[in-house]
Write an enzyme that holds these catalytic residues in place. Structure first.
Site, mmCIF file in Angstrom:
data_model
loop_
_atom_site.group_PDB
_atom_site.id
_atom_site.type_symbol
_atom_site.label_atom_id
_atom_site.label_comp_id
_atom_site.label_asym_id
_atom_site.label_seq_id
_atom_site.Cartn_x
_atom_site.Cartn_y
_atom_site.Cartn_z
ATOM 1 N N TYR A 1 -13.351 -5.665 5.715
ATOM 2 C CA TYR A 1 -13.906 -4.324 5.827
ATOM 3 C C TYR A 1 -14.815 -4.019 4.640
ATOM 4 O O TYR A 1 -14.776 -4.676 3.604
ATOM 5 C CB TYR A 1 -12.791 -3.270 5.916
ATOM 6 N N TRP B 1 -9.160 1.286 5.051
ATOM 7 C CA TRP B 1 -8.680 -0.024 5.476
ATOM 8 C C TRP B 1 -7.440 0.113 6.354
ATOM 9 O O TRP B 1 -7.284 -0.620 7.321
ATOM 10 C CB TRP B 1 -8.428 -0.941 4.276
ATOM 11 N N GLU C 1 -15.771 -0.618 -1.514
ATOM 12 C CA GLU C 1 -14.849 -1.737 -1.359
ATOM 13 C C GLU C 1 -15.492 -2.656 -0.328
ATOM 14 O O GLU C 1 -15.986 -2.195 0.701
ATOM 15 C CB GLU C 1 -13.474 -1.289 -0.860
ATOM 16 N N HIS D 1 -15.300 -9.866 -2.002
ATOM 17 C CA HIS D 1 -14.251 -10.528 -2.764
ATOM 18 C C HIS D 1 -12.950 -10.545 -1.959
ATOM 19 O O HIS D 1 -12.830 -9.879 -0.933
ATOM 20 C CB HIS D 1 -14.058 -9.863 -4.136
ATOM 21 N N HIS E 1 -5.422 -7.750 -5.316
ATOM 22 C CA HIS E 1 -6.333 -8.894 -5.371
ATOM 23 C C HIS E 1 -5.602 -10.095 -5.960
ATOM 24 O O HIS E 1 -4.980 -9.954 -7.012
ATOM 25 C CB HIS E 1 -7.528 -8.579 -6.273
ATOM 26 N N CYS F 1 -1.443 -2.940 -1.852
ATOM 27 C CA CYS F 1 -2.512 -3.920 -1.694
ATOM 28 C C CYS F 1 -2.956 -4.384 -3.074
ATOM 29 O O CYS F 1 -2.509 -3.860 -4.085
ATOM 30 C CB CYS F 1 -3.679 -3.379 -0.881
ATOM 31 N N HIS G 1 -16.220 -3.609 -8.776
ATOM 32 C CA HIS G 1 -16.136 -2.407 -7.955
ATOM 33 C C HIS G 1 -17.120 -1.348 -8.445
ATOM 34 O O HIS G 1 -16.944 -0.771 -9.506
ATOM 35 C CB HIS G 1 -14.711 -1.858 -7.946
ATOM 36 N N GLU H 1 3.596 -2.602 -8.324
ATOM 37 C CA GLU H 1 3.348 -1.268 -7.784
ATOM 38 C C GLU H 1 4.623 -0.535 -7.411
ATOM 39 O O GLU H 1 4.717 0.680 -7.567
ATOM 40 C CB GLU H 1 2.436 -1.334 -6.555
ATOM 41 N N GLU I 1 -14.294 -6.262 1.134
ATOM 42 C CA GLU I 1 -13.235 -7.247 0.983
ATOM 43 C C GLU I 1 -12.942 -8.045 2.249
ATOM 44 O O GLU I 1 -12.964 -7.499 3.353
ATOM 45 C CB GLU I 1 -11.931 -6.545 0.572
#
Length: 183
Positions: free
Chosen positions: A113, A170, A123, A41, A78, A76, A34, A96, A125
């Site tokens: 996006y 997003w 970002e 990714h 990864h 959200c 990032h 989270e 992704e």
């Protein structure tokens, strides 16, 4: 639920790199990916609903590297290399939000996006979008979420479309496509 066993959620976790067709081409430390020229990714977004049909909206912690303090979807993240997306969704819900989830449904399998934060971090992704049901109430991890609220999905959609600057980029794009929110 925020314990040492969640080591994959540290700053040095890894992401799955993708080619332009969305095929895996390798992995890299998240901290190195990032930046101003972020490699494509794999990521995911999830919207969590309660038994009343309300959706969980979260505000990103001020310590987040990108879009700090911005309102966004429930959570959200990864997937780690070799981790399934649904396993990653469960892991991040716990990390989270201290939340167990069930009835995970893939809503936007091909969502993608690219957006640039005010700090210049990009970002980039492929980010499948999931819907899930909460089991119990959230207990937000303050390093990830500074506040949260349950809201009516249609009210949220109208708010996002009327004031996109107040929400993550997003989420704004996802609201235009998610049928659950009246798209």
């Amino acid at each position: 639920m925020h314990t040492a066993e969640n080591t994959m959620d540290r700053v040095d976790d890894w992401v799955v790199l993708l080619d332009e067709d969305g095929l895996e081409i390798g992995t890299a430390p998240k901290s190195s990916v990032h930046g101003a020229d972020t490699s494509l990714h794999l990521a995911f977004s999830c919207y969590v609903f309660n038994e009343r049909g309300e959706v969980l909206l979260t505000r990103r912690a001020l310590g987040k590297k990108t879009w700090p303090g911005v309102w966004t979807n429930s959570f959200c993240g990864h997937p780690a290399p070799a981790e399934t997306l649904t396993d990653a969704v469960h892991r991040r819900a716990g990390f989270e939000l201290g939340l167990q989830i069930e009835n995970i449904e893939l809503a936007l399998p091909l969502f993608r996006y690219r957006a640039t934060d005010s700090s210049g971090i990009v970002e980039n992704e492929v980010c499948p979008v999931y819907l899930a049901r909460a089991v119990g109430d959230p207990t937000a991890n303050p390093d990830e979420v500074m506040e949260f609220t349950w809201t009516d999905p249609e009210v949220l959609r109208r708010s996002v479309l009327a004031s996109p600057f107040a929400f993550s980029p997003w989420m704004v794009l996802q609201m235009r496509e998610l049928e659950t929110f009246g798209a």
